[in-house]
Design a protein around this motif. Structure first.
Motif, PDB file in Angstrom:
ATOM      1  N   ALA C  27      83.455  57.024-104.244  1.00  0.00           N
ATOM      2  CA  ALA C  27      82.487  56.586-103.236  1.00  0.00           C
ATOM      3  C   ALA C  27      83.060  56.747-101.851  1.00  0.00           C
ATOM      4  CB  ALA C  27      82.117  55.130-103.489  1.00  0.00           C
ATOM      5  N   ARG C  28      82.181  56.851-100.856  1.00  0.00           N
ATOM      6  CA  ARG C  28      82.575  57.017 -99.470  1.00  0.00           C
ATOM      7  C   ARG C  28      83.487  55.895 -99.016  1.00  0.00           C
ATOM      8  NH1 ARG C  28      79.116  60.535 -95.792  1.00  0.00           N
ATOM      9  NH2 ARG C  28      79.208  62.351 -97.134  1.00  0.00           N
ATOM     10  N   THR C  29      83.153  54.670 -99.435  1.00  0.00           N
ATOM     11  CA  THR C  29      83.972  53.548 -98.997  1.00  0.00           C
ATOM     12  C   THR C  29      85.396  53.717 -99.490  1.00  0.00           C
ATOM     13  OG1 THR C  29      82.054  52.448 -99.893  1.00  0.00           O
ATOM     14  CG2 THR C  29      83.532  51.114 -98.565  1.00  0.00           C
ATOM     15  N   ALA C  30      85.537  54.144-100.742  1.00  0.00           N
ATOM     16  CA  ALA C  30      86.882  54.322-101.290  1.00  0.00           C
ATOM     17  C   ALA C  30      87.620  55.414-100.540  1.00  0.00           C
ATOM     18  CB  ALA C  30      86.783  54.669-102.777  1.00  0.00           C
ATOM     19  N   VAL C  31      86.890  56.485-100.202  1.00  0.00           N
ATOM     20  CA  VAL C  31      87.528  57.571 -99.450  1.00  0.00           C
ATOM     21  C   VAL C  31      88.013  57.048 -98.106  1.00  0.00           C
ATOM     22  CG1 VAL C  31      87.103  59.752 -98.293  1.00  0.00           C
ATOM     23  CG2 VAL C  31      86.231  59.386-100.565  1.00  0.00           C
ATOM     24  N   SER C  32      87.166  56.273 -97.431  1.00  0.00           N
ATOM     25  CA  SER C  32      87.583  55.744 -96.129  1.00  0.00           C
ATOM     26  C   SER C  32      88.794  54.852 -96.271  1.00  0.00           C
ATOM     27  CB  SER C  32      86.462  54.930 -95.493  1.00  0.00           C
ATOM     28  OG  SER C  32      85.228  55.517 -95.737  1.00  0.00           O
ATOM     29  N   VAL C  33      88.773  54.005 -97.287  1.00  0.00           N
ATOM     30  CA  VAL C  33      89.897  53.082 -97.460  1.00  0.00           C
ATOM     31  C   VAL C  33      91.179  53.861 -97.697  1.00  0.00           C
ATOM     32  CG1 VAL C  33      90.870  51.411 -99.066  1.00  0.00           C
ATOM     33  CG2 VAL C  33      88.576  51.091 -98.213  1.00  0.00           C
ATOM     34  N   ILE C  34      91.108  54.852 -98.579  1.00  0.00           N
ATOM     35  CA  ILE C  34      92.318  55.616 -98.874  1.00  0.00           C
ATOM     36  C   ILE C  34      92.763  56.408 -97.649  1.00  0.00           C
ATOM     37  CG2 ILE C  34      93.276  57.484-100.254  1.00  0.00           C
ATOM     38  CD1 ILE C  34      91.483  56.631-102.500  1.00  0.00           C
ATOM     39  N   GLY C  35      91.805  57.078 -97.017  1.00  0.00           N
ATOM     40  CA  GLY C  35      92.162  57.930 -95.887  1.00  0.00           C
ATOM     41  C   GLY C  35      92.714  57.151 -94.717  1.00  0.00           C
ATOM     42  N   VAL C  36      92.024  56.112 -94.338  1.00  0.00           N
ATOM     43  CA  VAL C  36      92.485  55.328 -93.189  1.00  0.00           C
ATOM     44  C   VAL C  36      93.647  54.441 -93.597  1.00  0.00           C
ATOM     45  CG1 VAL C  36      91.798  53.671 -91.467  1.00  0.00           C
ATOM     46  CG2 VAL C  36      90.198  55.389 -92.202  1.00  0.00           C
ATOM     47  N   GLY C  37      93.581  53.917 -94.808  1.00  0.00           N
ATOM     48  CA  GLY C  37      94.622  52.995 -95.246  1.00  0.00           C
ATOM     49  C   GLY C  37      95.989  53.638 -95.339  1.00  0.00           C
ATOM     50  N   SER C  38      96.031  54.896 -95.804  1.00  0.00           N
ATOM     51  CA  SER C  38      97.346  55.520 -95.937  1.00  0.00           C
ATOM     52  C   SER C  38      98.007  55.669 -94.581  1.00  0.00           C
ATOM     53  CB  SER C  38      97.218  56.876 -96.630  1.00  0.00           C
ATOM     54  OG  SER C  38      96.375  57.710 -95.897  1.00  0.00           O
ATOM     55  N   VAL C  39      97.222  56.083 -93.580  1.00  0.00           N
ATOM     56  CA  VAL C  39      97.802  56.169 -92.234  1.00  0.00           C
ATOM     57  C   VAL C  39      98.112  54.778 -91.706  1.00  0.00           C
ATOM     58  CG1 VAL C  39      97.462  57.093 -89.933  1.00  0.00           C
ATOM     59  CG2 VAL C  39      96.481  58.251 -91.866  1.00  0.00           C
ATOM     60  N   GLY C  40      97.294  53.807 -92.105  1.00  0.00           N
ATOM     61  CA  GLY C  40      97.573  52.438 -91.690  1.00  0.00           C
ATOM     62  C   GLY C  40      98.890  51.936 -92.225  1.00  0.00           C
ATOM     63  N   ILE C  41      99.150  52.282 -93.505  1.00  0.00           N
ATOM     64  CA  ILE C  41     100.447  51.885 -94.082  1.00  0.00           C
ATOM     65  C   ILE C  41     101.583  52.504 -93.278  1.00  0.00           C
ATOM     66  CG2 ILE C  41     101.939  52.171 -96.092  1.00  0.00           C
ATOM     67  CD1 ILE C  41      99.466  52.037 -97.821  1.00  0.00           C
ATOM     68  N   SER C  42     101.417  53.783 -92.934  1.00  0.00           N
ATOM     69  CA  SER C  42     102.460  54.430 -92.126  1.00  0.00           C
ATOM     70  C   SER C  42     102.628  53.723 -90.801  1.00  0.00           C
ATOM     71  CB  SER C  42     102.081  55.889 -91.859  1.00  0.00           C
ATOM     72  OG  SER C  42     102.128  56.635 -93.012  1.00  0.00           O
ATOM     73  N   ILE C  97     100.237  55.394 -84.821  1.00  0.00           N
ATOM     74  CA  ILE C  97      99.279  54.444 -84.247  1.00  0.00           C
ATOM     75  C   ILE C  97      98.040  55.176 -83.744  1.00  0.00           C
ATOM     76  CG2 ILE C  97      98.905  52.765 -82.421  1.00  0.00           C
ATOM     77  CD1 ILE C  97     101.813  51.995 -82.684  1.00  0.00           C
ATOM     78  N   VAL C  98      98.243  56.231 -82.952  1.00  0.00           N
ATOM     79  CA  VAL C  98      97.082  56.982 -82.476  1.00  0.00           C
ATOM     80  C   VAL C  98      96.346  57.605 -83.657  1.00  0.00           C
ATOM     81  CG1 VAL C  98      96.380  58.948 -81.115  1.00  0.00           C
ATOM     82  CG2 VAL C  98      98.109  57.412 -80.241  1.00  0.00           C
ATOM     83  N   GLY C  99      97.103  58.086 -84.632  1.00  0.00           N
ATOM     84  CA  GLY C  99      96.468  58.673 -85.810  1.00  0.00           C
ATOM     85  C   GLY C  99      95.620  57.660 -86.552  1.00  0.00           C
ATOM     86  N   PHE C 100      96.144  56.448 -86.673  1.00  0.00           N
ATOM     87  CA  PHE C 100      95.367  55.420 -87.367  1.00  0.00           C
ATOM     88  C   PHE C 100      94.057  55.162 -86.634  1.00  0.00           C
ATOM     89  CE2 PHE C 100      94.272  51.862 -89.772  1.00  0.00           C
ATOM     90  CZ  PHE C 100      93.936  50.817 -88.925  1.00  0.00           C
ATOM     91  N   LEU C 101      94.135  55.025 -85.315  1.00  0.00           N
ATOM     92  CA  LEU C 101      92.913  54.722 -84.573  1.00  0.00           C
ATOM     93  C   LEU C 101      91.908  55.867 -84.676  1.00  0.00           C
ATOM     94  CD1 LEU C 101      94.598  53.087 -81.482  1.00  0.00           C
ATOM     95  CD2 LEU C 101      93.209  51.951 -83.201  1.00  0.00           C
ATOM     96  N   ILE C 102      92.418  57.085 -84.648  1.00  0.00           N
ATOM     97  CA  ILE C 102      91.490  58.215 -84.758  1.00  0.00           C
ATOM     98  C   ILE C 102      90.861  58.278 -86.152  1.00  0.00           C
ATOM     99  CG2 ILE C 102      91.355  60.723 -84.716  1.00  0.00           C
ATOM    100  CD1 ILE C 102      93.391  60.692 -82.510  1.00  0.00           C
ATOM    101  N   HIS C 103      91.654  57.979 -87.181  1.00  0.00           N
ATOM    102  CA  HIS C 103      91.072  57.945 -88.524  1.00  0.00           C
ATOM    103  C   HIS C 103      89.977  56.909 -88.612  1.00  0.00           C
ATOM    104  CE1 HIS C 103      94.341  60.502 -89.855  1.00  0.00           C
ATOM    105  NE2 HIS C 103      93.825  60.525 -91.057  1.00  0.00           N
ATOM    106  N   LEU C 104      90.241  55.748 -87.987  1.00  0.00           N
ATOM    107  CA  LEU C 104      89.235  54.697 -88.015  1.00  0.00           C
ATOM    108  C   LEU C 104      87.955  55.170 -87.328  1.00  0.00           C
ATOM    109  CD1 LEU C 104      88.978  51.796 -88.957  1.00  0.00           C
ATOM    110  CD2 LEU C 104      89.763  51.046 -86.727  1.00  0.00           C
ATOM    111  N   PHE C 105      88.132  55.834 -86.179  1.00  0.00           N
ATOM    112  CA  PHE C 105      86.975  56.361 -85.473  1.00  0.00           C
ATOM    113  C   PHE C 105      86.212  57.359 -86.333  1.00  0.00           C
ATOM    114  CE2 PHE C 105      84.741  57.304 -81.572  1.00  0.00           C
ATOM    115  CZ  PHE C 105      84.361  58.624 -81.705  1.00  0.00           C
TER     116      PHE C 105
END
Lengths: 173, 106, 630
Positions: C27-42, C97-105
């Protein structure tokens, strides 16, 4: 005895040549019958009367009758397409004929000039043949029977007509 | 004992008959003639076997001849049935009629 | 905490692997969580590591983590090592940090796109490659990250691959950077040949002993590395790909072509600064290229109508500032500008993306207007970003970093007066085009087709980046304004301090006032020409010389046409006349031979049974003959 052998051989060879060169199918069959009879007499000379008898009964008797049957059924003479005009041109048969003549000359030379030792004639009676057949060669006999069975079924199936009349008759019986 | 024919002569006779039969197979165009030539070849082979059996004084040659005979019978029946079908399909017994596959207009 | 250094590049890589395999099925939500979350972990891990480092936990000046031995063959050994010092810490924080914010956007921006998961997969791969690039201690491992970001740039520029224009832009980006990459590879060969190792720290320690300043090998190696940096950072003469790269989605432009990938060249030169110090000619060339690029790209940014192209030229120009700083030996100033630029340029790109998304993807600034009241949050954040770009004195982060560069341009003994003058004029032009964008897009009468404000998931990154753009400046202030030296302290173990002509505080203050005046003058010009009296700007544009200049600058000073005429067309011509060459003949010969055999063999397929029987008979005779004879 040996003269009978050589005479029969010559008859067999000549009649075989006639078989393969006739245009009329029935003539060819008749010459083939002659050839078989000649070979049967060769068998007698060689001391194999059982084989000679079987040759005449089965080969000349049954198999040639099948051929005659087919020839009559299909009226073969009209659809032969023989001889192939292309292969009657001299350029085609000159080469093989030359080679065959060389071979025949060789053969005649060998027969005439060679020193042959004659083995004693031993006649193998049908009794001995039967004892060997149902003794050590029993398996071969059984396999031959299976082969004949297969031939029978194959001939029946292949010879069927695939039209409605046959189907109905098969259903009704 | 009466002297018999040398084995080599019988084999030569068989060889000549076999070669004639082979020529018949290769040259004739009619299906039935080809089958007849095959019979000639089988017969020649049987002659060779019987001659060999007589040379060694054993019935084995005749037994082999009997087996060849039965095989020839089966083969002739099946072959003639096939020739029959061939004729019915191509309306002729000329072997060259069956040189293309069905429905190809060559 | 430094032991978790490997997690920083590993988390996005795992995210990429999961998304590329399963992305279309979850699902899209899972994709967002994985995509943004992995950069968030970093990002979180990077912050924790940074806290550790700043608190002084790792002994010595740097922390090195050997992950595995990559290869050890015939005297060449390469390890996959992560190296953490001040420089890589700064880069790592910026990227994550910038990458995380851009992923969120992007979760909000790409919400309507059907290839949602593919986008996040590629973005994650990019972040992972970039982190490998900045954390690597081995030049070969760095090259791996270098190529990885190049690949992801290609994939993401051509993300909407069904449009041939996008594919052409992606090809152009890849090919132009390839030229630089090849130069860099040759430079790596040269370095290995000279030092027998590709370990960065080992090379930097051995170089001064082996090479005299100005030695030919040093100059050659530095020049080749510079070539690679020019390609990746889109400087003269390899800058033509970046404006075309705007064909990709806007978050891609924000992440790759503003904040991170294009700064990889700057990072490379900074990392191997010892080599450049040993080749003063090359270092000076870096400065010259920098100042020229600032002016060329700045002029081009001045006349663009597409908002993203304007920002692209602006990026080229600002990276020119970083090269300028590197060229005159102000290493930490360059990195400082890199960090502030990452913040405000990505903010500007994301803001542009928000504007485009709310106006039916309208990119032409002249067709937009009056969005100030319709999109207040976007307006305020965009304004903050633009002012930071223009380096508004005292309150924006951009001012502190750009001023530092201009100060060193004046004060360094290596620099010349025209380098400083070029930087100053560049600052003026920057002010003009930055505010021009704001005035054209947000002020004036409303022209575009407005469809609604961007969602919260897009507004939050904008706000955070705006705050960062302002605050980040205060980690390094000049002597005359508080003398905060947090940034250079962090990097003091990495770089030598730049040489300074001795100057008093008052000189420094004077320079700052001049720089500030340049910025304000630029803003004023933009105000007059584009807000107060737009007739004046139209008048200039319609003037014959003005129109010529306008067209010239619009085309990016004609570099595309130059390259097309001198490089592309001859190459295509040669390729065309070489179409049927020797290799072709060999290949067609194989085909022709096969066909000949086919024809010959098919003659044997007559279909006549008699012919086949003849063949069998002949074969039997031959076989028996051989059996008899042998």
């Amino acid at each position: 005895m040996t003269t009978i052998f050589y005479l029969s051989t010559i008859v067999a060879i000549v009649s075989t040549v006639m078989v393969i060169t006739r245009k009329n199918a029935v003539h060819a069959v008749l010459y083939l019958l002659v050839s078989f009879f000649a070979v049967a007499s060769i068998f007698f000379v060689l001391g194999a009367p059982f084989a000679a008898a079987l040759e005449i009964i089965i080969y000349a008797g049954a198999i040639m009758v099948l051929f005659v049957f087919i020839i009559m059924l299909l009226n073969v003479s009209r659809y032969s397409g023989d001889p192939d005009p292309e292969w009657l041109r001299p350029t085609v048969w000159v080469g093989p004929v030359v080679l065959v003549v060389i071979l025949a000359a060789q053969m005649v030379y060998v027969i005439v000039m060679g020193e042959w030792s004659a083995t004693p004639l031993v006649e193998k009676t049908p009794k001995e043949v039967g004892m060997a057949m149902f003794g050590p060669y029993l398996i071969a006999v059984e396999l031959a029977s299976v082969l004949l069975f297969a031939g029978l079924l194959g001939a029946y199936h292949l010879g069927r007509r695939d039209d409605a009349a046959t189907e109905e008759r098969a259903e009704g019986s | 004992m009466i002297a018999s024919v040398p084995l080599e002569h019988s084999l030569l006779a068989a060889a000549v008959l076999f070669a004639l039969g082979l020529v018949g197979v290769l040259v004739r165009r009619n299906t039935v003639f080809v089958l007849m030539s095959i019979e000639i070849m089988l017969n020649a082979a049987g002659l060779a076997f019987v001659a060999a059996g007589a040379r060694w004084g054993q019935p084995d040659g005749q037994i082999m001849f009997i087996l060849i005979l039965s095989m020839a019978a089966a083969e002739v029946s099946v072959g003639l049935a096939l020739a029959f079908q061939f004729y019915r399909h191509f309306k002729s017994l000329d072997l060259d009629a069956g040189r293309t596959m069905r429905d190809w207009h060559v | 905490m430094c032991d978790l250094l490997w997690l920083i590049p590993a988390a996005p890589l795992v995210g990429f692997l999961i998304l590329i395999v399963l992305g279309s099925r979850i699902a899209r939500t899972a994709v967002s969580v994985i995509g943004v979350g992995s950069v968030g972990i970093s990002a979180v891990t990077a912050i924790l590591v940074g806290v550790d480092v700043i608190g002084g936990t790792p002994p010595g000046d740097a922390f090195s983590l050997l992950m595995w031995q990559w290869m050890n063959v015939a005297g060449f050994s390469a390890e996959a090592t992560l190296y953490l010092d001040g420089l890589s810490l700064v880069m790592m924080l910026v990227v994550t940090i910038v990458g995380f914010l851009i992923h969120l956007f992007s979760v909000g921006y790409m919400a309507d796109d059907e290839a949602f998961s593919r986008f996040f997969a590629y973005m994650n791969l990019f972040v992972s490659s970039m982190l490998i690039l900045v954390l690597s201690d081995n030049l070969l491992f760095l090259y791996l990250g270098w190529e990885g970001v190049g690949l992801c740039s290609y994939l993401l520029i051509g993300f909407w691959y069904r449009e041939p224009d996008n594919v052409a832009a992606a090809n152009k980006a890849f090919i132009v950077t390839r030229i630089g990459d090849t130069a860099m590879a040759i430079g790596l060969f040269l370095l290995f040949y000279s030092f027998d190792t590709l370990n960065i720290q080992a090379i930097l320690a051995a170089a001064p002993q082996q090479w005299q300043p100005g030695a030919t090998t040093a100059v050659l190696a530095a020049a080749l590395l510079l070539g690679g940096a020019l390609g990746k950072s889109a400087q003269l003469p390899l800058q033509t790909w970046l404006p075309d790269a705007m064909a990709g989605p806007t978050p891609v432009s924000a992440l790759i072509h503003a904040a991170t990938m294009v700064t990889a060249g700057v990072y490379l030169i900074a990392r191997t600064h010892v080599l450049f110090e040993l080749a003063p000619q090359v270092q000076f060339a870096v400065a010259v290229i920098g100042v020229l690029t600032v002016l060329v790209a700045g002029c081009s940014a001045l006349v663009q109508s597409d908002i993203k192209k304007a920002l692209a030229y602006s990026t080229i120009s600002q990276i020119g500032y970083m090269f300028l700083a590197l060229g005159i030996g102000a290493w930490s100033a360059a990195i400082f500008h890199l960090a502030t630029h990452a913040c405000f340029k990505s903010l500007l790109f994301l803001g542009a993306g928000a504007v485009m998304l709310s106006n039916h993807h309208e990119q032409n600034m002249f067709k937009l207007g009056g969005l100030r009241s319709r999109m207040p949050v976007t307006f305020v954040t965009f304004l903050v970003g633009a002012l930071s770009l223009a380096a508004l004195p005292l309150v924006t982060g951009g001012f502190y970093s750009k001023d530092l560069i201009l100060w060193y341009a004046w004060a360094s003994p290596v620099s010349t007066w025209w380098i400083w003058a070029g930087g100053l004029v560049g600052a003026l032009i920057t002010g003009v085009y930055a505010l021009r964008m704001v005035f054209l897009t947000f002020f004036g009468e409303a022209k575009g087709h407005f469809t609604g404000r961007p969602g919260l998931v897009m507004q939050i990154p904008l706000i955070i980046l705006a705050v960062l753009s302002v605050l980040i400046g205060f980690v390094q202030t000049p002597h005359s304004l508080g003398n905060i030296e947090l940034f250079s302290d962090l990097l003091r173990n990495v770089f030598p301090a730049p040489a300074e002509v001795s100057a008093t505080l008052s000189t420094e203050a004077l320079m700052q006032i001049i720089a500030g005046l340049a910025c304000l003058a630029g803003i004023a010009i933009a105000y007059i020409f584009f807000l107060r009296s737009p007739r004046w700007s139209s008048a200039v544009a319609e003037n014959p010389q003005g129109a010529l200049l306008h067209r010239f600058w619009f085309m990016g000073w004609g570099f595309d046409r130059l390259y097309d005429r001198t490089l592309v067309r001859p190459f295509v011509f040669v390729a065309r006349i070489n179409r049927r060459d020797v290799v072709d003949v060999v290949v067609t010969c194989i085909a022709l031979t096969t066909e000949a055999f086919h024809r010959a063999l098919s003659l044997g397929q007559t279909g006549k049974i008699r012919h086949y029987a003849v063949g069998m008979a002949i074969g039997a005779i031959i076989t028996i003959g051989i059996a008899v004879l042998l």
